[in-house]
Design a protein around this motif. Structure first.
Motif, short mmCIF file in Angstrom:
data_model
loop_
_atom_site.label_atom_id
_atom_site.label_comp_id
_atom_site.label_asym_id
_atom_site.label_seq_id
_atom_site.Cartn_x
_atom_site.Cartn_y
_atom_site.Cartn_z
N VAL A 48 3.78 2.37 9.19
CA VAL A 48 3.09 3.41 8.31
C VAL A 48 3.70 4.81 8.66
CG1 VAL A 48 0.99 4.36 7.37
CG2 VAL A 48 1.08 1.96 7.66
N GLU A 49 3.43 5.27 9.71
CA GLU A 49 3.91 6.76 10.11
C GLU A 49 5.36 6.83 10.09
OE1 GLU A 49 0.75 7.37 13.71
OE2 GLU A 49 2.57 6.37 14.06
N GLU A 50 6.04 5.97 10.09
CA GLU A 50 7.60 5.87 9.76
C GLU A 50 7.86 6.06 8.43
OE1 GLU A 50 11.73 3.49 11.12
OE2 GLU A 50 9.75 3.13 12.09
N PHE A 51 7.37 5.22 7.79
CA PHE A 51 7.51 5.21 6.14
C PHE A 51 7.17 6.41 5.58
CE2 PHE A 51 6.78 4.42 1.81
CZ PHE A 51 7.59 3.39 1.30
N ALA A 52 6.04 7.06 6.05
CA ALA A 52 5.50 8.51 5.58
C ALA A 52 6.67 9.39 5.74
CB ALA A 52 4.11 8.77 6.00
N ARG A 53 7.12 9.38 7.04
CA ARG A 53 8.27 10.44 7.51
C ARG A 53 9.51 10.16 6.68
NH1 ARG A 53 6.58 9.10 12.82
NH2 ARG A 53 8.11 8.03 12.98
N ASN A 54 9.87 8.89 6.48
CA ASN A 54 11.11 8.89 5.71
C ASN A 54 11.13 8.95 4.26
OD1 ASN A 54 12.50 7.92 8.32
ND2 ASN A 54 12.12 5.84 8.05
N HIS A 55 9.92 8.82 3.68
CA HIS A 55 10.04 9.07 2.21
C HIS A 55 9.13 10.19 1.77
CE1 HIS A 55 10.42 4.52 2.72
NE2 HIS A 55 10.90 4.69 1.52
N GLY A 56 9.01 11.28 2.82
CA GLY A 56 8.27 12.54 2.46
C GLY A 56 7.00 12.62 1.86
N LEU A 57 6.14 11.48 2.76
CA LEU A 57 4.69 11.47 2.17
C LEU A 57 3.77 12.12 3.34
CD1 LEU A 57 4.91 7.93 1.03
CD2 LEU A 57 4.56 9.94 -0.51
N HIS A 58 4.29 12.83 4.14
CA HIS A 58 3.72 13.44 5.29
C HIS A 58 2.53 14.47 4.76
CE1 HIS A 58 6.75 16.28 4.60
NE2 HIS A 58 6.07 17.15 4.74
N LYS A 59 2.36 14.64 3.66
CA LYS A 59 1.30 15.55 3.09
C LYS A 59 0.46 14.86 2.44
CE LYS A 59 4.10 19.95 2.82
NZ LYS A 59 4.49 21.01 1.60
N GLN A 60 0.55 13.45 2.30
CA GLN A 60 -0.42 12.49 1.53
C GLN A 60 -0.91 11.45 2.43
OE1 GLN A 60 2.18 12.52 -2.25
NE2 GLN A 60 0.21 12.14 -2.97
N VAL A 61 0.06 10.97 3.29
CA VAL A 61 -0.41 9.80 4.24
C VAL A 61 -1.02 10.45 5.64
CG1 VAL A 61 0.31 7.80 5.01
CG2 VAL A 61 1.09 8.39 2.90
N PHE A 62 -1.90 10.09 5.94
CA PHE A 62 -2.50 10.65 7.49
C PHE A 62 -2.96 9.25 8.29
CE2 PHE A 62 -2.87 13.72 4.28
CZ PHE A 62 -2.43 15.09 4.76
N CYS A 63 -2.43 9.31 9.42
CA CYS A 63 -3.17 8.33 10.31
C CYS A 63 -3.77 8.98 11.66
CB CYS A 63 -1.74 7.52 11.03
SG CYS A 63 -1.05 6.69 9.74
N LEU A 64 -5.19 8.83 11.37
CA LEU A 64 -6.08 9.48 12.31
C LEU A 64 -6.49 8.91 13.74
CD1 LEU A 64 -8.86 10.65 9.55
CD2 LEU A 64 -6.44 12.05 10.45
N GLY A 65 -5.96 7.68 13.66
CA GLY A 65 -6.30 6.77 14.99
C GLY A 65 -7.54 6.36 14.96
N GLN A 66 -7.92 5.79 16.12
CA GLN A 66 -8.99 4.85 16.43
C GLN A 66 -10.30 5.67 16.86
OE1 GLN A 66 -8.49 1.55 16.49
NE2 GLN A 66 -10.68 0.74 16.77
N VAL A 111 0.85 -1.11 0.07
CA VAL A 111 -0.06 0.09 -0.16
C VAL A 111 0.81 1.33 0.01
CG1 VAL A 111 -1.78 1.53 1.30
CG2 VAL A 111 -2.11 -1.16 1.18
N MET A 112 2.01 1.06 0.82
CA MET A 112 2.92 2.44 0.87
C MET A 112 3.60 2.72 -0.21
SD MET A 112 1.68 3.65 3.48
CE MET A 112 2.87 5.19 3.43
N ASP A 113 4.06 1.35 -1.08
CA ASP A 113 4.79 1.42 -2.10
C ASP A 113 3.67 2.18 -3.30
OD1 ASP A 113 6.80 0.85 -4.02
OD2 ASP A 113 5.50 -0.63 -4.94
N ALA A 114 2.53 2.07 -3.19
CA ALA A 114 1.63 2.72 -4.21
C ALA A 114 1.28 4.28 -4.08
CB ALA A 114 0.31 2.06 -4.15
N ALA A 115 1.57 4.65 -2.63
CA ALA A 115 1.56 5.86 -2.28
C ALA A 115 2.58 6.69 -2.83
CB ALA A 115 1.32 6.06 -0.55
N THR A 116 4.09 5.79 -2.70
CA THR A 116 4.97 6.35 -3.14
C THR A 116 5.05 6.82 -4.78
OG1 THR A 116 6.26 5.07 -1.46
CG2 THR A 116 7.55 6.15 -3.18
N LYS A 117 4.35 5.72 -5.33
CA LYS A 117 4.34 6.05 -6.73
C LYS A 117 3.27 7.26 -7.13
CE LYS A 117 4.71 0.94 -7.59
NZ LYS A 117 6.44 1.04 -8.28
N LEU A 118 2.24 7.50 -6.15
CA LEU A 118 1.52 8.52 -6.30
C LEU A 118 1.87 9.95 -5.88
CD1 LEU A 118 -1.71 6.40 -5.87
CD2 LEU A 118 -1.05 7.57 -7.92
#
Length: 412
Positions: A265-283, A239-246
């Motif tokens: 997911v949170e660490e991947f988003a930080r390390n790959h500069g996806l913090h403006k596209q990947v959001f973890c809202l919690g429970q 899923v995160m690989d697809a986010a990277t492609k987008l």
């Protein structure tokens, strides 16, 4: 009828057996639940519960007895094993006296994980000579290798024998996915016992009530929402690989829920500069989900490329369909076929992040009316096939059938 439900998870944990127990009680049945001290999903005892706290209680007329467990903690393999073993051990000990002191007419096993939850139920069945309905929601030992990474032939062989033994002791086996039939029959001649019993959609999820208090506003762009458990089975690396492609698109990935892979997911988003596209809202509570779903453009789910998951229809798919939003999936087998049958969305093969990225690009450019049409198809299908009251009506018929067979067996 006096009904005993045996399950590792119950209220205040959020599982289907809560609805089942409370509804059966509302319909006049005397319902008792044998379960564990609640620790899901946080991995620690819920507030107000503990070794010496609220081990017995009554909720909505349902009597609850809780066995000791070692909390699952962060969900590591060792902690999960200790959690499973402690529940199995202490619930089995409880069953030895439970079956002698309390009398029931039927037992329902809510088998998520582990399959050992069936052991105490089988003991009580033998002590009281009553029917046992085994509600299969997780295939063992397949899930040990698919989700747990265990490939030791001796361990898998032992669990295969245990699972077969529990099926043999069951008078009825309920399956939420038609694909489970093949796996179960591979363990023995159980076809006559198997009945299709799909997951229902909770009334809170099927509600059209939209609330605003405490509901975050989603970012601008095309919002792909992924709701539910964030675990190994959900194939989050692809899923995160697809986010990277987008990365250069207006497509956002919105995660709602918790699980052992949330930090990944949170660490991947930080390390790959996806913090403006990947959001973890919690429970969020169930009642909030329709409000969150209403803001999404599409609802997404994925499962790993493994034969066991091709047999599975995840309950989140039915929840998605009830929302009136189109569904996108990266899965194989039963789930993908259901989406096609209901004409409520689109699928790509499990593990194909390239195809997922291309599909999301294409769908993000579609006319909104096309998305609305797909979403309404799913809602209509859900109302027809996954209605809660109808499912419990069917369950009552299964229970009566199981008791009738048991009475016939006693008189032979």
């Amino acid at each position: 009828m006096k009904v005993l439900i045996v399950t590792p998870h119950f209220y205040p944990e959020n599982f289907k057996c809560n609805d089942m127990a409370f509804e059966l009680n509302k319909r006049g049945h005397d319902v008792t639940v044998m379960t564990a001290i609640p620790d899901y999903p946080a991995g620690k005892y819920h507030a107000g519960y503990g070794i010496f706290k609220r081990r017995r209680e009554c909720v909505n007329g349902v009597k609850i007895h809780r066995s000791f467990i070692i909390p699952r903690g962060s969900g590591s393999s060792i902690r999960l094993a200790l959690n499973y073993i402690s529940y199995s051990l202490f619930s089995t000990i409880k069953a030895l006296w439970f079956g002698l002191i309390h009398k029931y007419d039927t037992i329902i096993v809510h088998e998520t994980s582990p399959v050992m939850v069936g052991i105490p139920a089988a003991i009580i069945k033998r002590l009281q000579h009553i029917p046992m309905v085994f509600w299969v929601l997780d295939l063992w030992p397949e899930s040990l290798s698919a989700a747990g990474g265990i490939n030791n032939k001796l361990i898998l062989g032992l669990f295969n024998k245990l699972t077969r033994c529990l099926y043999e002791n069951s008078d009825m086996i309920l399956i939420g996915s038609k694909g489970y039939r093949t796996s179960i029959n591979n363990k023995g001649a159980f076809d006559a016992k198997i009945h299709y019993f799909p997951n229902w959609v909770e009334n809170e999820l099927a509600s059209d009530l939209i609330i605003n208090d405490g509901i975050p506003k989603l970012p601008d762009g095309f919002n792909v929402m992924i709701a539910g458990n964030m675990g190994d089975a959900q194939d989050l690396p692809h899923v995160m690989d697809a986010a990277t492609k987008l990365r250069d698109s207006n497509i956002n990935f919105i995660f709602v829920g918790n699980g052992r892979k949330k930090s990944y997911v949170e660490e991947f988003a930080r390390n790959h500069g996806l913090h403006k596209q990947v959001f973890c809202l919690g429970q969020f509570p169930l009642a909030a989900m329709p409000s969150l779903f209403s803001q999404a453009d599409v609802l997404f789910m994925a499962l790993k490329d493994d034969p066991i998951f091709a047999l599975t229809v995840p309950s989140r798919l039915q929840a998605y369909m009830s929302s009136g939003k189109p569904v996108i999936s990266m899965i194989n087998g039963e789930g993908a076929e259901l989406i096609q049958e209901a004409d409520c969305g689109w699928s790509v093969p499990a593990g194909d992040s390239e195809a997922l990225a291309e599909l999301l690009k294409k769908i993000s450019l579609l006319d909104k009316s096309k998305l609305v049409s797909k979403g309404l198809n799913g809602k209509r299908y859900s109302e027809l096939h996954f209605n809660f009251e109808q499912c419990i009506d069917n369950l009552e018929q299964f229970i009566k059938l199981g008791n009738h067979k048991e009475i016939q067996a006693k008189h032979k």
